[in-house]
Design a protein around this motif. Structure first.
Motif, PDB file in Angstrom:
ATOM      1  N   GLY A 177      -7.196  -2.732 -24.368  1.00  0.00           N
ATOM      2  CA  GLY A 177      -6.597  -1.885 -23.478  1.00  0.00           C
ATOM      3  C   GLY A 177      -7.347  -2.948 -22.004  1.00  0.00           C
ATOM      4  N   VAL A 178      -7.478  -3.879 -22.148  1.00  0.00           N
ATOM      5  CA  VAL A 178      -8.084  -5.266 -20.838  1.00  0.00           C
ATOM      6  C   VAL A 178      -6.709  -5.980 -21.378  1.00  0.00           C
ATOM      7  N   ASN A 179      -6.609  -5.978 -22.161  1.00  0.00           N
ATOM      8  CA  ASN A 179      -4.940  -7.296 -22.921  1.00  0.00           C
ATOM      9  C   ASN A 179      -4.080  -6.550 -22.314  1.00  0.00           C
ATOM     10  N   ALA A 180      -3.784  -5.203 -22.564  1.00  0.00           N
ATOM     11  CA  ALA A 180      -2.643  -4.664 -22.439  1.00  0.00           C
ATOM     12  C   ALA A 180      -2.227  -4.838 -20.730  1.00  0.00           C
ATOM     13  N   LEU A 181      -3.509  -4.358 -20.218  1.00  0.00           N
ATOM     14  CA  LEU A 181      -3.511  -4.375 -18.235  1.00  0.00           C
ATOM     15  C   LEU A 181      -2.796  -6.110 -18.526  1.00  0.00           C
ATOM     16  N   LEU A 182      -3.779  -7.139 -18.526  1.00  0.00           N
ATOM     17  CA  LEU A 182      -3.407  -7.998 -18.329  1.00  0.00           C
ATOM     18  C   LEU A 182      -1.503  -8.205 -18.432  1.00  0.00           C
ATOM     19  N   ARG A 183      -1.433  -8.367 -19.765  1.00  0.00           N
ATOM     20  CA  ARG A 183      -0.048  -8.412 -19.858  1.00  0.00           C
ATOM     21  C   ARG A 183       0.882  -7.881 -19.046  1.00  0.00           C
ATOM     22  N   GLY A 184       0.415  -6.816 -18.365  1.00  0.00           N
ATOM     23  CA  GLY A 184       1.162  -5.885 -17.682  1.00  0.00           C
ATOM     24  C   GLY A 184       1.670  -6.388 -16.415  1.00  0.00           C
ATOM     25  N   ILE A 185       0.496  -6.853 -16.373  1.00  0.00           N
ATOM     26  CA  ILE A 185       0.657  -7.418 -14.858  1.00  0.00           C
ATOM     27  C   ILE A 185       1.031  -8.600 -14.441  1.00  0.00           C
ATOM     28  N   ASP A 186       0.946  -9.607 -16.028  1.00  0.00           N
ATOM     29  CA  ASP A 186       1.058 -10.921 -15.569  1.00  0.00           C
ATOM     30  C   ASP A 186       3.213 -10.842 -16.077  1.00  0.00           C
ATOM     31  N   GLY A 187       3.473 -10.127 -16.405  1.00  0.00           N
ATOM     32  CA  GLY A 187       4.813  -9.563 -16.720  1.00  0.00           C
ATOM     33  C   GLY A 187       5.744  -8.881 -15.900  1.00  0.00           C
ATOM     34  N   MET A 188       4.745  -8.764 -14.851  1.00  0.00           N
ATOM     35  CA  MET A 188       6.083  -7.868 -13.997  1.00  0.00           C
ATOM     36  C   MET A 188       5.759  -9.526 -12.522  1.00  0.00           C
ATOM     37  N   ARG A 189       4.828 -10.224 -12.683  1.00  0.00           N
ATOM     38  CA  ARG A 189       4.601 -10.869 -12.524  1.00  0.00           C
ATOM     39  C   ARG A 189       6.082 -11.778 -11.944  1.00  0.00           C
ATOM     40  N   VAL A 190       5.691 -12.372 -13.674  1.00  0.00           N
ATOM     41  CA  VAL A 190       6.891 -13.225 -13.801  1.00  0.00           C
ATOM     42  C   VAL A 190       8.243 -13.173 -13.713  1.00  0.00           C
ATOM     43  N   ASP A 191       8.710 -11.777 -13.644  1.00  0.00           N
ATOM     44  CA  ASP A 191       9.915 -11.015 -13.564  1.00  0.00           C
ATOM     45  C   ASP A 191       9.487 -10.911 -12.002  1.00  0.00           C
ATOM     46  N   ARG A 192       8.635 -10.997 -11.239  1.00  0.00           N
ATOM     47  CA  ARG A 192       8.809 -11.354  -9.963  1.00  0.00           C
ATOM     48  C   ARG A 192       9.300  -9.256  -9.978  1.00  0.00           C
ATOM     49  N   LEU A 193       8.803  -8.514  -9.521  1.00  0.00           N
ATOM     50  CA  LEU A 193       9.446  -6.830 -10.059  1.00  0.00           C
ATOM     51  C   LEU A 193       8.451  -6.222  -8.647  1.00  0.00           C
ATOM     52  N   PRO A 194       9.397  -5.831  -7.282  1.00  0.00           N
ATOM     53  CA  PRO A 194       8.503  -5.220  -6.547  1.00  0.00           C
ATOM     54  C   PRO A 194       7.445  -4.541  -6.789  1.00  0.00           C
ATOM     55  N   ILE A 195       6.139  -4.675  -7.214  1.00  0.00           N
ATOM     56  CA  ILE A 195       5.593  -3.822  -7.906  1.00  0.00           C
ATOM     57  C   ILE A 195       4.307  -4.069  -7.992  1.00  0.00           C
ATOM     58  N   LEU A 196       3.539  -3.706  -7.110  1.00  0.00           N
ATOM     59  CA  LEU A 196       2.437  -3.598  -6.265  1.00  0.00           C
ATOM     60  C   LEU A 196       1.352  -2.848  -7.347  1.00  0.00           C
ATOM     61  N   THR A 197      -0.117  -3.210  -8.176  1.00  0.00           N
ATOM     62  CA  THR A 197      -0.638  -2.315  -8.866  1.00  0.00           C
ATOM     63  C   THR A 197      -2.215  -1.993  -8.341  1.00  0.00           C
ATOM     64  N   ILE A 198      -2.541  -1.247  -8.277  1.00  0.00           N
ATOM     65  CA  ILE A 198      -3.908  -0.919  -7.797  1.00  0.00           C
ATOM     66  C   ILE A 198      -4.578  -0.580  -8.659  1.00  0.00           C
ATOM     67  N   LEU A 199      -5.600  -0.853  -9.260  1.00  0.00           N
ATOM     68  CA  LEU A 199      -6.903  -0.841 -10.069  1.00  0.00           C
ATOM     69  C   LEU A 199      -7.921  -0.036  -9.610  1.00  0.00           C
ATOM     70  N   CYS A 200      -8.318   1.306  -9.324  1.00  0.00           N
ATOM     71  CA  CYS A 200     -10.009   1.919  -8.820  1.00  0.00           C
ATOM     72  C   CYS A 200     -10.747   1.783  -9.801  1.00  0.00           C
ATOM     73  N   THR A 201     -11.628   1.483  -9.930  1.00  0.00           N
ATOM     74  CA  THR A 201     -13.156   1.774 -10.508  1.00  0.00           C
ATOM     75  C   THR A 201     -14.586   1.629  -9.948  1.00  0.00           C
ATOM     76  N   ASN A 202     -15.586   2.131 -10.488  1.00  0.00           N
ATOM     77  CA  ASN A 202     -16.383   2.301  -9.730  1.00  0.00           C
ATOM     78  C   ASN A 202     -17.348   1.219  -9.652  1.00  0.00           C
ATOM     79  N   ARG A 203     -16.697   0.821 -11.010  1.00  0.00           N
ATOM     80  CA  ARG A 203     -17.805  -0.202 -11.614  1.00  0.00           C
ATOM     81  C   ARG A 203     -17.170  -1.982 -11.674  1.00  0.00           C
ATOM     82  N   LEU A 204     -17.043  -2.838 -10.402  1.00  0.00           N
ATOM     83  CA  LEU A 204     -16.423  -4.136 -10.243  1.00  0.00           C
ATOM     84  C   LEU A 204     -17.836  -4.769 -11.007  1.00  0.00           C
ATOM     85  N   ASP A 205     -19.070  -5.146 -11.589  1.00  0.00           N
ATOM     86  CA  ASP A 205     -19.775  -5.511 -12.047  1.00  0.00           C
ATOM     87  C   ASP A 205     -19.402  -5.821 -13.200  1.00  0.00           C
ATOM     88  N   ALA A 206     -18.637  -4.344 -13.735  1.00  0.00           N
ATOM     89  CA  ALA A 206     -17.875  -4.680 -15.428  1.00  0.00           C
ATOM     90  C   ALA A 206     -16.583  -4.920 -15.595  1.00  0.00           C
TER      91      ALA A 206
END
Ligand SMILES: Nc1ncnc2c1ncn2[C@@H]1O[C@H](COP(=O)(O)OP(=O)(O)OP(=O)(O)O)[C@@H](O)[C@H]1O
Ligand SMILES: [Mg+2]
Length: 311
Positions: A177-206
């Motif tokens: 799951g983490v890898n899919a997330l990283l692939r996704g946000i990296d891909g959008m950055r490389v393609d310079r897509l005008p998309i902001l990703t916001i991730l919400c979590t209760n557990r920053l430490d984890a």
């Protein structure tokens, strides 16, 4: 783009719209935070804004601006339950749309609601979400680099991604799951897509360090302080028989105590306490006043902090 997409996103939302404006207006004590986030988001998503600023200030686009523009447009909202993470993530598009005079579309994805079951299910969900939003925005960047429309991908309730590291090592596929997330946000950055990703979590430490490292901003939300509780209660109880000093007293009574080292959350006040006060007054065919407020308070405990024995 506003229809439900293949059952993938709960619903997309186009900004600006009046209901988002009302939700934004109802948020108390977060003006500075929202202002800062919006400025950051615009700088990250629209290179022309930073380039214009740099030319004004330095006569050219200085390399430091390039470094800024290479950052990943990822915000992490962390913190306790009921403190405004989802609410801010859902209305920030409204402020960005008004500020930049452009269309903004929110794509909300809740990992708790949708991806609970198998790990593979969450991975597939994330991959499909990135594919879908990338396809929608592939053409949104004009040749001069400015964006004709902006997107916000909200990955809410992302605790499922925030596994403790020992656990992730034990169950190897949990990293998928983490890898899919990283692939996704990296891909959008490389393609310079005008998309902001916001991730919400209760557990920053984890939350995986690789995700934290990419975040342009990590914002830790907290429970409201005294002034914020006063501001919220003043707004919610306007027109009742409660005077300002009554409201001050209620704000005091909803603070942390020696026995209970946590105060009431925004949602405790707004979604539980005040509605209960109104119901109690209605049942008694009385007015909303200080007496009834404290009576209800006595039986309405605040939510325990996330990570406590119970929620
Ligand atoms: N700053 C605020 N001003 C007014 N109301 C607020 C504020 N922050 C939160 N609320 C209220 O509290 C409710 C809960 O907020 P929200 O859903 O954003 O919490 P959250 O941080 O996402 O919590 P969780 O971790 O449980 O998902 C909102 O619907 C809103 O009514
Ligand atoms: Mg939430």
């Amino acid at each position: 783009m506003s229809e439900t997409i293949d059952g993938l996103f709960a619903r997309t939302e186009d900004f600006p719209n009046p209901s988002a404006q009302a939700r934004r207006a109802a948020l108390v004590g977060l003006d500075d935070l929202i202002e800062r986030l919006v400025t950051d988001a615009v700088a990250l998503l629209d290179p022309s804004v930073m380039e214009t600023w740099s030319v004004d200030m330095h006569g050219e686009v200085i390399p430091a601006v390039r470094a800024l523009l290479d950052r990943t447009p990822l915000f992490v909202f962390a913190g306790d339950v009921g403190v405004g993470k989802t609410e801010v993530a859902e209305v920030i598009g409204q402020v960005i749309a008004t500020r930049t005079d452009s269309d903004v579309t929110l794509y909300p994805l809740s990992l708790t609601a949708r991806g609970r079951g198998a790990v593979g299910e969450m991975t597939t969900l994330l991959t499909r979400a990135f594919e879908r939003i990338s396809a929608d925005f592939a053409k949104a960047r004009r040749t001069d680099g400015s964006a004709s429309g902006l997107g916000i991908l909200l990955i809410d309730e992302a605790d499922a991604l925030a596994q403790s590291r020992e656990l992730a090592q034990m169950h190897h596929e949990d990293r998928a799951g983490v890898n899919a997330l990283l692939r996704g946000i990296d891909g959008m950055r490389v393609d310079r897509l005008p998309i902001l990703t916001i991730l919400c979590t209760n557990r920053l430490d984890a939350l995986d360090p690789a995700v934290q490292r990419r975040a342009a901003t990590i914002e830790v939300f907290g429970r409201p302080n005294h002034a914020q509780r006063v501001a919220l209660l003043t707004r919610l109880l306007a027109g009742s028989l409660m005077s300002l000093s009554d409201i001050e007293a209620l704000a005091d009574a909803t603070a942390e105590t020696v026995d209970r080292p946590y105060s009431y959350t925004y949602s405790d006040l707004r979604q539980r306490l005040v509605p209960e006060i109104v119901l109690a007054a209605y049942r008694q065919r009385g007015a909303v006043d200080s007496v009834i407020a404290h009576e209800v308070l006595g039986r309405t405990a605040p939510t325990r902090p996330f990570g406590g024995a119970t929620r």
